[in-house]
Design an enzyme around this catalytic site. Sequence first.
Site, PDB file in Angstrom:
ATOM      1  N   LYS A  88       0.858  -1.185   0.000  1.00 30.28           N
ATOM      2  CA  LYS A  88       0.000   0.000   0.000  1.00 30.28           C
ATOM      3  C   LYS A  88       0.884   1.221   0.000  1.00 30.28           C
ATOM      4  O   LYS A  88       1.825   1.323   0.802  1.00 30.28           O
ATOM      5  CB  LYS A  88      -0.888  -0.018   1.259  1.00 30.28           C
ATOM      6  N   GLN A 109       7.227   3.960   3.824  1.00 34.59           N
ATOM      7  CA  GLN A 109       5.829   3.519   3.870  1.00 34.59           C
ATOM      8  C   GLN A 109       5.658   2.257   4.729  1.00 34.59           C
ATOM      9  O   GLN A 109       4.624   2.076   5.374  1.00 34.59           O
ATOM     10  CB  GLN A 109       5.353   3.255   2.436  1.00 34.59           C
ATOM     11  N   LYS A 112       5.461   3.511   8.331  1.00 27.58           N
ATOM     12  CA  LYS A 112       4.276   4.372   8.470  1.00 27.58           C
ATOM     13  C   LYS A 112       3.017   3.512   8.539  1.00 27.58           C
ATOM     14  O   LYS A 112       2.170   3.693   9.419  1.00 27.58           O
ATOM     15  CB  LYS A 112       4.211   5.301   7.246  1.00 27.58           C
ATOM     16  N   LYS A 124       5.290   1.769  -3.172  1.00 34.25           N
ATOM     17  CA  LYS A 124       5.229   3.119  -3.761  1.00 34.25           C
ATOM     18  C   LYS A 124       5.472   2.978  -5.254  1.00 34.25           C
ATOM     19  O   LYS A 124       6.107   2.026  -5.696  1.00 34.25           O
ATOM     20  CB  LYS A 124       6.309   4.011  -3.142  1.00 34.25           C
ATOM     21  N   GLY A 163      -2.868   8.081  -4.344  1.00 35.79           N
ATOM     22  CA  GLY A 163      -2.255   9.263  -4.949  1.00 35.79           C
ATOM     23  C   GLY A 163      -1.032   9.729  -4.177  1.00 35.79           C
ATOM     24  O   GLY A 163      -0.711   9.222  -3.105  1.00 35.79           O
ATOM     25  N   ASP A 164      -0.324  10.665  -4.751  1.00 37.42           N
ATOM     26  CA  ASP A 164       0.801  11.353  -4.100  1.00 37.42           C
ATOM     27  C   ASP A 164       1.014  12.611  -4.943  1.00 37.42           C
ATOM     28  O   ASP A 164       0.073  13.045  -5.645  1.00 37.42           O
ATOM     29  CB  ASP A 164       2.048  10.442  -4.071  1.00 37.42           C
ATOM     30  N   THR A 207      -4.537  13.505   4.982  1.00 37.29           N
ATOM     31  CA  THR A 207      -3.113  13.687   5.297  1.00 37.29           C
ATOM     32  C   THR A 207      -2.893  15.029   6.002  1.00 37.29           C
ATOM     33  O   THR A 207      -2.206  15.099   7.029  1.00 37.29           O
ATOM     34  CB  THR A 207      -2.262  13.593   4.018  1.00 37.29           C
ATOM     35  N   ASN A 238      -2.543  19.089  -2.191  1.00 34.96           N
ATOM     36  CA  ASN A 238      -3.541  18.413  -1.374  1.00 34.96           C
ATOM     37  C   ASN A 238      -3.241  18.506   0.130  1.00 34.96           C
ATOM     38  O   ASN A 238      -4.108  18.898   0.925  1.00 34.96           O
ATOM     39  CB  ASN A 238      -3.609  16.944  -1.827  1.00 34.96           C
ATOM     40  N   SER A 376      -6.869   5.720   3.682  1.00 35.56           N
ATOM     41  CA  SER A 376      -6.918   4.793   2.549  1.00 35.56           C
ATOM     42  C   SER A 376      -7.271   3.404   3.057  1.00 35.56           C
ATOM     43  O   SER A 376      -8.035   2.669   2.421  1.00 35.56           O
ATOM     44  CB  SER A 376      -5.573   4.744   1.822  1.00 35.56           C
TER      45      SER A 376
HETATM   46  P1  NDP Z   1       0.438  17.757  -4.595  1.00 32.86           P
HETATM   47  O1  NDP Z   1       0.929  17.374  -5.926  1.00 32.86           O
HETATM   48  O2  NDP Z   1      -1.007  17.935  -4.381  1.00 32.86           O
HETATM   49  O3  NDP Z   1       1.170  19.085  -4.093  1.00 32.86           O
HETATM   50  C1  NDP Z   1       2.556  19.143  -4.016  1.00 32.86           C
HETATM   51  C2  NDP Z   1       2.939  20.549  -3.599  1.00 32.86           C
HETATM   52  O4  NDP Z   1       4.337  20.579  -3.330  1.00 32.86           O
HETATM   53  C3  NDP Z   1       2.697  21.576  -4.692  1.00 32.86           C
HETATM   54  O5  NDP Z   1       2.425  22.817  -4.107  1.00 32.86           O
HETATM   55  C4  NDP Z   1       4.038  21.583  -5.423  1.00 32.86           C
HETATM   56  O6  NDP Z   1       4.299  22.761  -6.157  1.00 32.86           O
HETATM   57  C5  NDP Z   1       5.002  21.450  -4.265  1.00 32.86           C
HETATM   58  N1  NDP Z   1       6.241  20.828  -4.733  1.00 32.86           N
HETATM   59  C6  NDP Z   1       6.366  19.635  -5.353  1.00 32.86           C
HETATM   60  N2  NDP Z   1       7.651  19.403  -5.665  1.00 32.86           N
HETATM   61  C7  NDP Z   1       8.325  20.488  -5.238  1.00 32.86           C
HETATM   62  C8  NDP Z   1       9.692  20.848  -5.262  1.00 32.86           C
HETATM   63  N3  NDP Z   1      10.614  20.045  -5.813  1.00 32.86           N
HETATM   64  N4  NDP Z   1      10.047  22.039  -4.702  1.00 32.86           N
HETATM   65  C9  NDP Z   1       9.111  22.856  -4.154  1.00 32.86           C
HETATM   66  N5  NDP Z   1       7.804  22.565  -4.104  1.00 32.86           N
HETATM   67  C10 NDP Z   1       7.420  21.392  -4.632  1.00 32.86           C
HETATM   68  O7  NDP Z   1       1.037  16.626  -3.602  1.00 32.86           O
HETATM   69  P2  NDP Z   1       0.582  16.283  -2.119  1.00 32.86           P
HETATM   70  O8  NDP Z   1       0.102  17.487  -1.419  1.00 32.86           O
HETATM   71  O9  NDP Z   1      -0.267  15.069  -2.189  1.00 32.86           O
HETATM   72  O10 NDP Z   1       1.979  15.789  -1.478  1.00 32.86           O
HETATM   73  C11 NDP Z   1       2.847  16.680  -0.772  1.00 32.86           C
HETATM   74  C12 NDP Z   1       3.787  15.874   0.121  1.00 32.86           C
HETATM   75  O11 NDP Z   1       3.000  15.100   1.044  1.00 32.86           O
HETATM   76  C13 NDP Z   1       4.680  14.874  -0.609  1.00 32.86           C
HETATM   77  O12 NDP Z   1       5.909  14.774   0.081  1.00 32.86           O
HETATM   78  C14 NDP Z   1       3.916  13.569  -0.452  1.00 32.86           C
HETATM   79  O13 NDP Z   1       4.764  12.429  -0.562  1.00 32.86           O
HETATM   80  C15 NDP Z   1       3.394  13.737   0.966  1.00 32.86           C
HETATM   81  N6  NDP Z   1       2.262  12.874   1.317  1.00 32.86           N
HETATM   82  C16 NDP Z   1       1.086  12.933   0.607  1.00 32.86           C
HETATM   83  C17 NDP Z   1       0.031  12.135   0.950  1.00 32.86           C
HETATM   84  C18 NDP Z   1      -1.292  12.243   0.284  1.00 32.86           C
HETATM   85  O14 NDP Z   1      -2.238  11.617   0.775  1.00 32.86           O
HETATM   86  N7  NDP Z   1      -1.436  13.003  -0.781  1.00 32.86           N
HETATM   87  C19 NDP Z   1       0.156  11.132   2.038  1.00 32.86           C
HETATM   88  C20 NDP Z   1       1.389  11.228   2.788  1.00 32.86           C
HETATM   89  C21 NDP Z   1       2.400  12.059   2.400  1.00 32.86           C
HETATM   90  P3  NDP Z   1       4.213  22.724  -7.756  1.00 32.86           P
HETATM   91  O15 NDP Z   1       2.749  22.697  -8.069  1.00 32.86           O
HETATM   92  O16 NDP Z   1       4.903  23.953  -8.196  1.00 32.86           O
HETATM   93  O17 NDP Z   1       4.934  21.468  -8.186  1.00 32.86           O
END
Ligand code: NDP
Length: 443
Positions: A88, A109, A112, A124, A163-164, A207, A238, A376
């Site tokens: 997962k 993961q 976690k 992943k 998703g991620d 999250t 997200n 999830s």
């Molecule tokens: P999204 O794609 O919805 O958002 C990602 C955000 O981070 C955007 O604002 C993006 O900006 C920014 N970002 C991505 N890459 C970079 C970078 N290299 N430098 C600066 N900013 C960056 O993803 P999520 O919100 O889902 O995920 C965010 C984090 O949370 C990740 O680390 C993910 O692994 C973690 N996570 C997510 C979960 C989930 O349920 N979604 C669960 C657990 C952890 P831009 O649009 O400019 O790329």
Amino acid sequence: MKLDEFMAKVKSKNLAQPEFLQAVEEVVESIWPVVEENPRFKEAKILERIVEPERVIMFRVPWVDDQGEVQVNRGYRIEFNSALGPYKGGLRFHPTVTLGILKFLGFEQIFKNSLTTLPMGGGKGGSDFDPKGKSDNEVMRFCQAFMSELFRHIGPNTDVPAGDIGVGGREIGYMFGMYKKIKNEFTGVLTGKGRNWGGSLIRPEATGYGAVFFAEEMLKTKGESFQGKTVVISGSGNVAQYATEKVNQLGGKVVTLSDSSGYIYDPDGIKGEKWEFVMHLKNVRRGRIKEYAEKYHVKYVEGGRPWDIKCDVALPCATQNELNDDEANTLVKNGCICVSEGANMPSTPEAVKIFLENKILYGPGKAANAGGVATSGLEMSQNSLRFNWSREEVEEKLHDIMINIHKQCVKYGKEGDFVNYVKGANVAGFIKVAEAMLDHGVV
Ligand code: NDP
């Protein structure tokens, strides 16, 4: 064998995977004494086995863009550890995706998912495909091409992706549609599904909400709460969006959000209509955070990260290694008392060291952001039951899970009157997986 020797061996086998090695080193440092004290773990070579994925799948993803040109991306699924349940973990679509990045995320993961106490192994996957700037049709064609290979490796009792970064409701929808068509089966093979076709309420929020619930538990140990606190958040995807909403509900004030181009600083707080604006900007128009600064006439720092803004609580919610030692020092110097990681491994090892040395409340991602995968897990349960829980029921279960994860971290991470949440999360997560691996024999 000594820790250094063990790490040297892992390094020699995983060249050019710095993020994976970073994640392994952090976990192994915490759990080394536990393994040393437990001959059963040593004899069964649990550590040697746990750093090796059970299976790595890499595949070609060819698709045709709107100009009729053939594009070729690379797809991956890391099926890391199935000791506690089906693999997962999320799928990430981002140009920086490599084998090493996904192995780091898959490894994290495992622990976690163990912390959530739900029956889920660790995995992943993703691709170096960049959804940014692509039309809906291009995203759909890519998702269909990706699933036309991935489908043979996953299943509701085998491997259940979510998703991620770069994979939200739209992408999950396209991938689910293709899986259903190829397999002629309507099953809970993905989580983060739409509400009308098997998704769980609160999964989109989970999250971000979870990271705030975890911070709330940490603050409680000091007799503190979010009420009246100034909060700095990175990212605007997200996780950042719903972390902002929950902080607002708990009486805090969120003053920053960012994307990969820069950050905005709104000293009056991102709430109400301004929060709605961010939701529309990022999820419907898919625009840049800079537009917030233009609309509300606040500061925008091109190319910057928000850690130099004075705050009580910091929630990194963007990506890995987005907060370094200088920035950690600045946060501490400015009076920040709590860091709760919505993102995976956002703080560099040097930054983590500074948080621990200064004894601030520091919740590492594998504990603080586990609410996403936990919900999830709740989506999988609802799919199996063919039944939906209400919003309130799911949020209450999520809240309970985060409180329980915090308790486990305290149990294994207490050092006098300080809680080392890094150690607590790693040890608590590891023991369950290691015991299950022992039970299953050498496989
Ligand atoms: P999204 O794609 O919805 O958002 C990602 C955000 O981070 C955007 O604002 C993006 O900006 C920014 N970002 C991505 N890459 C970079 C970078 N290299 N430098 C600066 N900013 C960056 O993803 P999520 O919100 O889902 O995920 C965010 C984090 O949370 C990740 O680390 C993910 O692994 C973690 N996570 C997510 C979960 C989930 O349920 N979604 C669960 C657990 C952890 P831009 O649009 O400019 O790329």
